[in-house]
Design an enzyme around this catalytic site. Structure first.
Site, PDB file in Angstrom:
ATOM      1  N   THR A  21       0.949  -1.269   0.410  1.00  0.00           N
ATOM      2  CA  THR A  21       0.224   0.212  -0.345  1.00  0.00           C
ATOM      3  C   THR A  21       0.984   1.604   0.006  1.00  0.00           C
ATOM      4  O   THR A  21       0.491   2.121  -0.477  1.00  0.00           O
ATOM      5  CB  THR A  21      -1.057   0.463   1.230  1.00  0.00           C
ATOM      6  OG1 THR A  21      -2.459   1.045   1.616  1.00  0.00           O
ATOM      7  CG2 THR A  21      -0.232  -0.097   2.448  1.00  0.00           C
ATOM      8  N   ASP A  33       2.293   7.903   3.219  1.00  0.00           N
ATOM      9  CA  ASP A  33       0.340   7.620   4.066  1.00  0.00           C
ATOM     10  C   ASP A  33       0.876   9.317   4.264  1.00  0.00           C
ATOM     11  O   ASP A  33       0.892   9.043   5.555  1.00  0.00           O
ATOM     12  CB  ASP A  33       0.541   7.209   5.348  1.00  0.00           C
ATOM     13  CG  ASP A  33      -0.617   7.070   6.315  1.00  0.00           C
ATOM     14  OD1 ASP A  33      -1.317   8.257   6.121  1.00  0.00           O
ATOM     15  OD2 ASP A  33      -0.279   6.605   7.131  1.00  0.00           O
ATOM     16  N   ARG A  35      -1.690  10.928   5.722  1.00  0.00           N
ATOM     17  CA  ARG A  35      -2.942  11.437   6.514  1.00  0.00           C
ATOM     18  C   ARG A  35      -2.578  12.328   7.275  1.00  0.00           C
ATOM     19  O   ARG A  35      -1.660  12.681   8.317  1.00  0.00           O
ATOM     20  CB  ARG A  35      -3.842  10.164   7.318  1.00  0.00           C
ATOM     21  CG  ARG A  35      -4.481   9.213   6.043  1.00  0.00           C
ATOM     22  CD  ARG A  35      -4.790   8.121   6.906  1.00  0.00           C
ATOM     23  NE  ARG A  35      -4.179   6.905   6.736  1.00  0.00           N
ATOM     24  CZ  ARG A  35      -3.833   6.215   7.634  1.00  0.00           C
ATOM     25  NH1 ARG A  35      -5.498   5.517   8.275  1.00  0.00           N
ATOM     26  NH2 ARG A  35      -3.000   5.089   8.106  1.00  0.00           N
ATOM     27  N   LYS A  61      -1.213   8.112  14.121  1.00  0.00           N
ATOM     28  CA  LYS A  61      -2.350   8.849  14.786  1.00  0.00           C
ATOM     29  C   LYS A  61      -2.227   9.604  16.306  1.00  0.00           C
ATOM     30  O   LYS A  61      -2.515  10.347  16.465  1.00  0.00           O
ATOM     31  CB  LYS A  61      -3.858   8.023  14.505  1.00  0.00           C
ATOM     32  CG  LYS A  61      -3.871   7.716  13.602  1.00  0.00           C
ATOM     33  CD  LYS A  61      -4.770   6.720  13.333  1.00  0.00           C
ATOM     34  CE  LYS A  61      -5.772   6.089  12.357  1.00  0.00           C
ATOM     35  NZ  LYS A  61      -6.874   5.527  12.286  1.00  0.00           N
TER      36      LYS A  61
END
Length: 112
Positions: A21, A33, A35, A61
């Site tokens: 991914t 990534d 995010r 996160k």
């Protein structure tokens, strides 16, 4: 992080190019990534929350929400390992540092 259209393109690369991914996202010109949880931290603060319990295995996160001023207690989530998700979970653990404690199942081997 990258939007639905690009996520679908990323899935197609993973299926046809046999990449994980993170590599698929990079090949499409995105961060591995990308995010960002700054807005989430701001929304929680706007609601008056200062301390939260967060169901996640993603240390980024937690780091981003803490950087946004929240007191975050990480609550690990269970993970069901299957022959379909082993490669994906291995990439999350080994490349992104996700805190996965994956045991054996009938359909797969332990991810290291």
């Amino acid at each position: 992080g990258i939007g639905l259209r690009e996520k679908i393109r990323s899935y197609a690369l993973q299926d046809h190019e046999d990449v994980d991914t993170f590599e698929a996202n990079r090949r499409l010109g995105h961060a591995a990534d990308g995010r960002n949880y700054v807005v989430a931290a701001e929304m929680l603060a706007a609601l008056g929350l200062q301390k939260i319990s967060l169901l996640t295995n993603n240390p980024d996160k937690v780091r981003q929400l803490r950087a946004g001023g929240l007191d975050v207690k990480r609550v690990p989530t269970g993970t069901h390992l299957t022959s379909s998700n082993t490669k994906y979970l291995r990439a999350k653990k080994n490349l992104a540092g996700h805190l996965l404690d994956i045991g054996f199942t009938r359909t797969s081997r332990k991810v290291s």
